[in-house]
Design an enzyme around this catalytic site. Structure first.
Site, short mmCIF file in Angstrom:
data_model
loop_
_atom_site.label_atom_id
_atom_site.label_comp_id
_atom_site.label_asym_id
_atom_site.label_seq_id
_atom_site.Cartn_x
_atom_site.Cartn_y
_atom_site.Cartn_z
N ASP A 65 38.54 49.31 22.94
CA ASP A 65 38.80 50.74 22.85
C ASP A 65 39.40 51.17 21.52
O ASP A 65 39.68 52.35 21.32
CB ASP A 65 39.73 51.17 24.00
N GLN A 108 32.90 45.91 29.97
CA GLN A 108 31.75 45.04 29.69
C GLN A 108 31.52 44.92 28.18
O GLN A 108 31.30 43.82 27.66
CB GLN A 108 30.52 45.65 30.37
N GLY A 124 46.76 42.00 21.38
CA GLY A 124 46.33 42.57 22.66
C GLY A 124 45.63 41.55 23.53
O GLY A 124 44.73 40.86 23.08
N ALA A 125 46.04 41.49 24.81
CA ALA A 125 45.43 40.56 25.76
C ALA A 125 44.68 41.31 26.84
O ALA A 125 44.71 40.97 28.01
CB ALA A 125 46.49 39.64 26.37
N GLU A 164 36.17 57.55 40.14
CA GLU A 164 36.56 56.34 40.89
C GLU A 164 37.95 56.54 41.52
O GLU A 164 38.20 56.06 42.63
CB GLU A 164 36.55 55.11 39.99
N VAL A 207 53.45 45.69 19.22
CA VAL A 207 53.03 45.84 17.82
C VAL A 207 53.46 47.22 17.31
O VAL A 207 53.20 48.23 17.95
CB VAL A 207 51.50 45.69 17.69
N ASN A 244 51.02 40.14 22.83
CA ASN A 244 50.81 41.15 23.87
C ASN A 244 52.15 41.72 24.31
O ASN A 244 53.16 41.03 24.30
CB ASN A 244 50.08 40.52 25.07
N LYS A 245 52.14 42.97 24.71
CA LYS A 245 53.36 43.68 25.12
C LYS A 245 53.98 43.01 26.35
O LYS A 245 55.18 42.88 26.46
CB LYS A 245 52.95 45.11 25.44
N ALA A 302 39.00 42.44 25.52
CA ALA A 302 38.51 41.98 24.22
C ALA A 302 39.39 40.87 23.65
O ALA A 302 38.91 39.81 23.24
CB ALA A 302 38.44 43.16 23.25
#
Lengths: 402, 402
Positions: free
Chosen positions: B298, B316, B10-11, B170, B81, B37-38, B14
């Site tokens: 996450d 963050q 994952g890019a 938002e 993945v 990464n996808k 994190a």
């Protein structure tokens, strides 16, 4: 005696040119002028294929009527015409009524499906700004759904265009421009998307000679447009066009019909005598038997005495008609003789995307390639000049001096 | 002995921060680094609500991974993945397999519908670039259809947003920016379009105190956003949300669910022990009982020892975890002691459209209005700086120095 009231219906090429020439030829004391239009903007109906492809934004192809017509000189009414009651010299609008002494009917075209089954329900039309941009939005929405995995059938990316006339061919030319960009934007390989033009006749663009047509076909094919000629559409379904005797389905997620136009249905609703949906006008552009009604642009047929057939409906024709209609109304008010309309054909240029085109200019000169593409932009700018003057060319023109 | 192989899955925030810090802390001789990464791009998942509203283009919210990670130093694999086989230290991808010595699982979130009937089928999710821009395209498509007369029910212009958390609020803030622009573009009166936020709890934005929340609600209401609080959604149909005991239908042509997220399903497919869809990691960010597997962002819960509850999942938090994960992997390779992760909370700022916001910064300082809006852009740019350095801030930053 009160001054005569001239009512112009429609602010397309014909109506807008008529109105502007009336304001130049007649003083405010000589006549009252009313221009009635559905929207507060004029749009370039010959650019709608670009809006439909998404290569032009709606705002590039339209401008406010009040920018080119002085509202202090011309009463502007933004409303939809329901019908003309010529016995009472009255126009019924959705929200009011207007009487006239002289009437100019220039309400433009609507798409003609020739009664092909399912076409009205399932195909998109390139008819006005709203219907054209709906097509561009629809195409992009298919790409967005595909890239998000909401649709997985590649054929839903196909854009199928019925009709190989001017609009159909210019439209697929623009699609050949925009599709690679959409593919890049949505991370979709270009070869997943087909652009297919379907035409019942054995060839396309009947107004051009064989050499130019084969140049156009070759160029568009090199850019990934597929042509299905001699393929009569018997039905349009939610999935695409059904063509030929074996009822082959040409599938697409975006299905557009450009195969025909006819005059505004208000003509029929007003009880006018029609030939193939339009009024056959006299040489002075008036409705036969009517002293004070002019019918212009896509609402009328004007006979070409040389060929014995009506002139082909184009923006160029409508614009020239507007000039003569204004002159003839002035002549009527001044009790002078009316003049006959004679079309001064400057030639015809079709664009093939942004950098190519084909055309016949003046008598017999043929153009193809970049020269034709440039000429097309000259023609478009010339039209802008005729309807809105130099300021409009600066604002919306395709060739810009800066 | 061959050098250890670190595989990062994952890019997102994190994974990208872990990878970049690994390349800084470890020499090419010390370790091989693989980033899987996808897509070939990273996107700002905390900006997706802007892409979904159409106030930002997808390209403004993403950048090429190879622009911030040196492909000569890190092996980049663009693939999806399928699962992790931790007994064999192997990751199964759609198109290949990769072995590892150290693994960082940072595969991000997916939307959680909590099993609400019809939600999966009928609502849009703000989940990644493709799903977010689909929403923006869908909204604009409704406007295009309405203006072209293809749909006539005003309620199909409504945008209904389920969930009053960070993303939901938002998102409606951005919608309040874009809807007036779309109304102008499509000649639709602003009052025909409703933006409705639906939340089961009696209030929204539970992470902010009452004053800030009521400021936010007042501001958004003044911009035409409607709030339906204490309105639990029992079902989502094609027409909208069904809420409350009297099964009221809140209708909309665009229905978006922002009410929950959970860890990537790969976690479950890999047989990891999960609590509410995520891995409860140890203080050093490792999976309990696993020497060499870190789970970040996450995909994991990290306990806040002060409160006894896990830290709220934010960009963050994920960014800070990435730094510690890289340090701890270095420590493992060097046989040094690992350190515990402690979250350094810089505060939380929520945007309310482009020019307003609310926030808590440092300990107890509250912000609202333009200052909060500015702070939000500072936060976003700081994140860009942390993941991509100064060049990325210049390229994609929200505050630009020129």
């Amino acid at each position: 005696m009160s001054k005569p009231k001239i009512v112009v219906l429609g602010a397309g090429y014909a109506g807008l040119v008529t109105t502007r020439h009336l304001t130049k030829k007649l003083s405010a004391e000589e006549a009252e002028i009313v221009l009635i239009n559905k929207h507060n903007y004029h749009y370039e109906s010959t650019w709608l294929h670009e809006v439909a492809a998404g290569t032009k934004t709606p705002n590039q192809a339209r401008f406010m009527i009040s920018d080119v017509v002085n509202p202090n000189r011309v009463r502007l009414i933004y409303d939809t015409v329901v019908k003309v009651n010529k016995d009472e010299k009255r126009v019924v609008l959705e929200n009011s009524e207007v009487t006239y002494d002289y009437l100019v009917v220039a309400l433009g075209f609507v798409t003609n499906t020739f009664g092909i089954k399912g076409m009205e329900e399932n195909a998109f039309f390139i008819q006005d700004i709203d219907s054209a941009r709906l097509i561009a939005e629809h195409i992009e929405y298919q790409f967005a759904k595909y890239s998000a995995g909401e649709i997985t059938d590649d054929e839903l990316l196909n854009i199928v265009v019925g009709g190989g006339g001017f609009t159909g061919i210019e439209f697929v030319g623009e699609l050949a421009e925009i599709v690679p960009k959409l593919c890049k934007k949505y991370d979709i390989p270009r070869n997943k998307v087909r652009i297919i033009n379907v035409e019942a006749a054995p060839t396309v663009l009947p107004m051009f000679d064989k050499d130019l047509v084969s140049y156009a076909l070759q160029y568009l094919e090199s850019r990934g447009v597929e042509f299905r000629m001699s393929a009569a559409i018997s039905e349009c379904t939610k999935e695409g066009f059904i063509v030929g005797e074996d009822k082959e389905l040409i599938k697409g997620g975006t299905v557009v019909w450009t195969g025909g136009v006819t005059g505004n249905p208000v003509l029929g609703q007003s009880g006018f005598e029609l030939v193939k949906g339009k009024v056959n006008v006299d040489a002075d552009l008036r409705m036969p038997g009517e002293e004070n009604i002019f019918v212009l642009g896509d609402c009328s047929w004007v006979m070409n005495k040389e060929t014995g057939r009506p002139y082909a409906p184009t923006g160029q024709l409508a614009t020239q008609e507007g000039v003569v209609a204004a002159e003839n109304i002035k002549a009527l008010i001044h009790n002078e003789p009316l003049k006959d309309f004679v079309f001064d054909d400057k030639g015809t240029v079709a664009s093939l995307g942004v950098a190519n085109g084909i055309g016949n200019i003046l008598s017999g000169t043929k153009l193809q390639g970049k020269a034709a593409a440039a000429m097309k932009k000259v023609v478009d700018d010339r039209t802008l000049f005729l309807i809105g003057g130099p300021k409009l060319v600066l604002k919306k023109g395709k060739f810009r001096p800066f």
